[in-house]
Scaffold this motif. Sequence first.
Motif, PDB file in Angstrom:
ATOM      1  N   LEU A  30       0.850  -1.196  -0.030  1.00  0.00           N
ATOM      2  CA  LEU A  30       0.011   0.086  -0.194  1.00  0.00           C
ATOM      3  C   LEU A  30       0.827   1.189  -0.027  1.00  0.00           C
ATOM      4  CD1 LEU A  30      -2.766   1.057   0.033  1.00  0.00           C
ATOM      5  CD2 LEU A  30      -2.653   0.979   2.517  1.00  0.00           C
ATOM      6  N   CYS A  31       0.458   2.044  -0.792  1.00  0.00           N
ATOM      7  CA  CYS A  31       1.513   3.358  -1.100  1.00  0.00           C
ATOM      8  C   CYS A  31       0.451   4.562  -0.886  1.00  0.00           C
ATOM      9  CB  CYS A  31       2.169   3.510  -2.522  1.00  0.00           C
ATOM     10  SG  CYS A  31       2.839   5.001  -3.023  1.00  0.00           S
ATOM     11  N   VAL A  32       1.053   5.667  -0.213  1.00  0.00           N
ATOM     12  CA  VAL A  32       0.258   6.612  -0.236  1.00  0.00           C
ATOM     13  C   VAL A  32       0.977   7.779  -0.990  1.00  0.00           C
ATOM     14  CG1 VAL A  32      -0.559   8.466   1.574  1.00  0.00           C
ATOM     15  CG2 VAL A  32      -0.356   6.331   2.110  1.00  0.00           C
ATOM     16  N   SER A  33       0.749   8.445  -1.667  1.00  0.00           N
ATOM     17  CA  SER A  33       1.070   9.464  -2.625  1.00  0.00           C
ATOM     18  C   SER A  33       0.772  10.648  -3.016  1.00  0.00           C
ATOM     19  CB  SER A  33       1.371   8.602  -4.484  1.00  0.00           C
ATOM     20  OG  SER A  33       2.043   9.609  -5.318  1.00  0.00           O
ATOM     21  N   GLU A  34       1.250  11.849  -2.360  1.00  0.00           N
ATOM     22  CA  GLU A  34       0.981  12.948  -2.545  1.00  0.00           C
ATOM     23  C   GLU A  34       1.096  13.375  -3.899  1.00  0.00           C
ATOM     24  OE1 GLU A  34       1.778  17.293  -3.186  1.00  0.00           O
ATOM     25  OE2 GLU A  34       3.226  15.716  -3.192  1.00  0.00           O
ATOM     26  N   PHE A  35       2.120  12.774  -4.578  1.00  0.00           N
ATOM     27  CA  PHE A  35       2.307  13.098  -6.197  1.00  0.00           C
ATOM     28  C   PHE A  35       1.199  12.656  -7.140  1.00  0.00           C
ATOM     29  CE2 PHE A  35       4.556  12.177 -10.367  1.00  0.00           C
ATOM     30  CZ  PHE A  35       5.056  13.722 -10.690  1.00  0.00           C
ATOM     31  N   HIS A  36       0.596  11.602  -6.594  1.00  0.00           N
ATOM     32  CA  HIS A  36      -0.476  11.203  -7.401  1.00  0.00           C
ATOM     33  C   HIS A  36      -1.842  11.428  -6.817  1.00  0.00           C
ATOM     34  CE1 HIS A  36       2.925   8.467  -8.850  1.00  0.00           C
ATOM     35  NE2 HIS A  36       2.483   8.525 -10.157  1.00  0.00           N
ATOM     36  N   SER A  37      -1.706  11.884  -5.686  1.00  0.00           N
ATOM     37  CA  SER A  37      -3.024  11.972  -4.692  1.00  0.00           C
ATOM     38  C   SER A  37      -4.096  11.027  -4.779  1.00  0.00           C
ATOM     39  CB  SER A  37      -3.677  13.527  -5.409  1.00  0.00           C
ATOM     40  OG  SER A  37      -2.957  14.783  -5.441  1.00  0.00           O
TER      41      SER A  37
ATOM     42  N   SER B  97      -4.428  17.712   1.257  1.00  0.00           N
ATOM     43  CA  SER B  97      -3.560  16.749   2.087  1.00  0.00           C
ATOM     44  C   SER B  97      -4.513  16.210   3.382  1.00  0.00           C
ATOM     45  CB  SER B  97      -2.371  17.941   2.845  1.00  0.00           C
ATOM     46  OG  SER B  97      -1.902  18.571   1.757  1.00  0.00           O
ATOM     47  N   ASP B  98      -5.533  16.971   3.934  1.00  0.00           N
ATOM     48  CA  ASP B  98      -6.251  16.462   4.789  1.00  0.00           C
ATOM     49  C   ASP B  98      -7.003  15.117   4.309  1.00  0.00           C
ATOM     50  OD1 ASP B  98      -5.287  18.262   6.597  1.00  0.00           O
ATOM     51  OD2 ASP B  98      -7.042  19.658   6.618  1.00  0.00           O
ATOM     52  N   GLY B  99      -7.497  15.327   3.241  1.00  0.00           N
ATOM     53  CA  GLY B  99      -8.144  14.307   2.239  1.00  0.00           C
ATOM     54  C   GLY B  99      -7.429  13.098   2.236  1.00  0.00           C
ATOM     55  N   LEU B 100      -6.104  13.291   1.936  1.00  0.00           N
ATOM     56  CA  LEU B 100      -5.173  11.991   1.696  1.00  0.00           C
ATOM     57  C   LEU B 100      -5.294  11.246   2.951  1.00  0.00           C
ATOM     58  CD1 LEU B 100      -3.767  10.602  -0.466  1.00  0.00           C
ATOM     59  CD2 LEU B 100      -1.725  12.116   0.198  1.00  0.00           C
ATOM     60  N   LYS B 101      -4.987  12.249   4.157  1.00  0.00           N
ATOM     61  CA  LYS B 101      -5.043  11.409   5.434  1.00  0.00           C
ATOM     62  C   LYS B 101      -6.048  10.630   5.949  1.00  0.00           C
ATOM     63  CE  LYS B 101      -1.475  14.792   7.186  1.00  0.00           C
ATOM     64  NZ  LYS B 101      -1.359  15.665   8.412  1.00  0.00           N
ATOM     65  N   GLU B 102      -7.337  11.335   5.511  1.00  0.00           N
ATOM     66  CA  GLU B 102      -8.684  10.639   5.790  1.00  0.00           C
ATOM     67  C   GLU B 102      -8.992   9.507   4.920  1.00  0.00           C
ATOM     68  OE1 GLU B 102     -10.828  11.337   7.978  1.00  0.00           O
ATOM     69  OE2 GLU B 102      -9.872  13.209   8.676  1.00  0.00           O
ATOM     70  N   ILE B 103      -8.473   9.333   3.795  1.00  0.00           N
ATOM     71  CA  ILE B 103      -8.576   7.993   3.036  1.00  0.00           C
ATOM     72  C   ILE B 103      -7.476   7.176   3.425  1.00  0.00           C
ATOM     73  CG2 ILE B 103      -9.530   9.426   0.913  1.00  0.00           C
ATOM     74  CD1 ILE B 103      -6.997   8.871  -0.457  1.00  0.00           C
TER      75      ILE B 103
ATOM     76  N   HIS C 119       5.489  16.580   5.758  1.00  0.00           N
ATOM     77  CA  HIS C 119       4.933  16.095   7.133  1.00  0.00           C
ATOM     78  C   HIS C 119       3.944  14.648   6.938  1.00  0.00           C
ATOM     79  CE1 HIS C 119       0.805  17.074   5.502  1.00  0.00           C
ATOM     80  NE2 HIS C 119       1.536  18.141   4.792  1.00  0.00           N
ATOM     81  N   LEU C 120       3.737  14.246   5.844  1.00  0.00           N
ATOM     82  CA  LEU C 120       3.186  13.045   5.381  1.00  0.00           C
ATOM     83  C   LEU C 120       3.882  11.804   5.716  1.00  0.00           C
ATOM     84  CD1 LEU C 120       0.461  11.939   4.431  1.00  0.00           C
ATOM     85  CD2 LEU C 120       1.441  11.978   1.906  1.00  0.00           C
ATOM     86  N   ILE C 121       5.336  11.723   5.536  1.00  0.00           N
ATOM     87  CA  ILE C 121       6.240  11.055   5.810  1.00  0.00           C
ATOM     88  C   ILE C 121       6.155  10.726   7.514  1.00  0.00           C
ATOM     89  CG2 ILE C 121       8.641  10.089   5.727  1.00  0.00           C
ATOM     90  CD1 ILE C 121       9.066  11.943   3.359  1.00  0.00           C
ATOM     91  N   GLU C 122       6.312  11.869   8.158  1.00  0.00           N
ATOM     92  CA  GLU C 122       6.367  11.823   9.524  1.00  0.00           C
ATOM     93  C   GLU C 122       5.030  11.388  10.133  1.00  0.00           C
ATOM     94  OE1 GLU C 122       7.463  15.965   9.628  1.00  0.00           O
ATOM     95  OE2 GLU C 122       9.437  15.510  10.799  1.00  0.00           O
ATOM     96  N   TRP C 123       3.940  11.805   9.396  1.00  0.00           N
ATOM     97  CA  TRP C 123       2.423  11.457   9.930  1.00  0.00           C
ATOM     98  C   TRP C 123       2.262   9.977   9.870  1.00  0.00           C
ATOM     99  CZ3 TRP C 123      -1.474   9.449   7.156  1.00  0.00           C
ATOM    100  CH2 TRP C 123      -2.704   9.425   7.669  1.00  0.00           C
ATOM    101  N   VAL C 124       2.494   9.619   8.787  1.00  0.00           N
ATOM    102  CA  VAL C 124       2.536   7.809   8.445  1.00  0.00           C
ATOM    103  C   VAL C 124       3.207   7.103   9.634  1.00  0.00           C
ATOM    104  CG1 VAL C 124       2.871   6.098   7.029  1.00  0.00           C
ATOM    105  CG2 VAL C 124       2.002   7.889   6.135  1.00  0.00           C
ATOM    106  N   ASN C 125       4.636   7.680   9.850  1.00  0.00           N
ATOM    107  CA  ASN C 125       5.599   6.951  10.712  1.00  0.00           C
ATOM    108  C   ASN C 125       4.842   6.978  12.167  1.00  0.00           C
ATOM    109  OD1 ASN C 125       7.769   5.699   9.645  1.00  0.00           O
ATOM    110  ND2 ASN C 125       8.687   7.825   9.088  1.00  0.00           N
ATOM    111  N   ARG C 126       4.147   8.094  12.459  1.00  0.00           N
ATOM    112  CA  ARG C 126       3.481   8.342  14.018  1.00  0.00           C
ATOM    113  C   ARG C 126       2.414   7.317  14.094  1.00  0.00           C
ATOM    114  NH1 ARG C 126       4.601  13.784  13.126  1.00  0.00           N
ATOM    115  NH2 ARG C 126       2.357  13.963  12.473  1.00  0.00           N
ATOM    116  N   ARG C 127       1.669   7.223  12.905  1.00  0.00           N
ATOM    117  CA  ARG C 127       0.236   6.506  13.113  1.00  0.00           C
ATOM    118  C   ARG C 127       0.426   4.980  13.084  1.00  0.00           C
ATOM    119  NH1 ARG C 127      -2.221   4.261   9.017  1.00  0.00           N
ATOM    120  NH2 ARG C 127      -4.252   4.845   9.699  1.00  0.00           N
TER     121      ARG C 127
END
Length: 343
Positions: free
Chosen positions: A85-92, A149-155, A178-186
Amino acid sequence: MTFLFSLFRFLSWIISVLFQTFKSFFISNIPLPPPHFPLLHVPYLPLRRIIDFMEPKTLVSLSFCSQKSHSVIKTQRRAPFNGRLCVSEFHSNLSFCTFQNRDCVLSVCNSLFFPNSERSNYIKMNGQYVPVEVHRSDGNLVSYWGNTSDGLKEITNYVTDLLNIDVSEVRASKESFHLIEWVNRRQKTPLKKVVYIDWGVIPSKDEMIYILRDCTTLSEIDIRSDDPPNFRFSGNFRKIDCLDICHGQWVTIDNLLTMDGIVINLKKSTLTNNDLNVFLKHWLSGGCPRLKLFCARIGSVDIFRVLAGLLHNVVRVENRRDYNSKLSATGRLRRCCLARDHS
């Protein structure tokens, strides 16, 4: 009795499918509507098999139909997923990545681009109503948010909870660092891969150090951006299976000698012919014991200076010899310049 009733409904559906098939042979010119499939009334054993064969994007779309469909998918899905599973801000989007494919599961888009004709299509996600539409070519749901950005975190929260899976890869830029740090924390499971992509903005020194030293990644780091001015990395590198750097001007021979990886790929490197000679002697004498594939693109190569004192180790081939590895920044097989046989 409940099981027998469900089994009877399932058998009735099979009989109706056969009946429709037989009718199609006799009435070939009239299109017949597909029979209704009572999915949630199927007994749990065949239902689990059906759900295991469904694509992730289909499961996500089906989960929004009702609380029962969400609960059934969450509790009955057991088969391993194809890819990570990949979270991509580049591809949204969220997608499952393999070495060859990227299958989108759920994506985000700015609500300003939500078509007026689709204003009535909403789903309930994490307690809030979100407008959606179906992607015309890929078939996955596209969700619309005021802040992507919030939407990417919600999905991400929704899909990982539904499918009982952790994120394995993050693709981010300076704006979404911040997305990298957020995933590592969650999540407790460390990321397997981090891709930093930003050709227009130069990362800060702190961001580079975080990616190279502090980011808890098990396997791969891919940096596709310019390097900060006068950037230098001091100290030893941590264990990274695959390190791919597009702008490797900052990598010194001292950095190279302390790298602990299986694949190292440096583009636009400022290493000299003498540096490569020092590294090869270090490698052949047992240094960098995990390293199998190494590639450094430098300005000019004097092969005799690179191989000074090592010509007796050279293996001559008539045409070329390819060394392939699945550890690469793009996920594809890559041919590298230098290799050592560890067999």
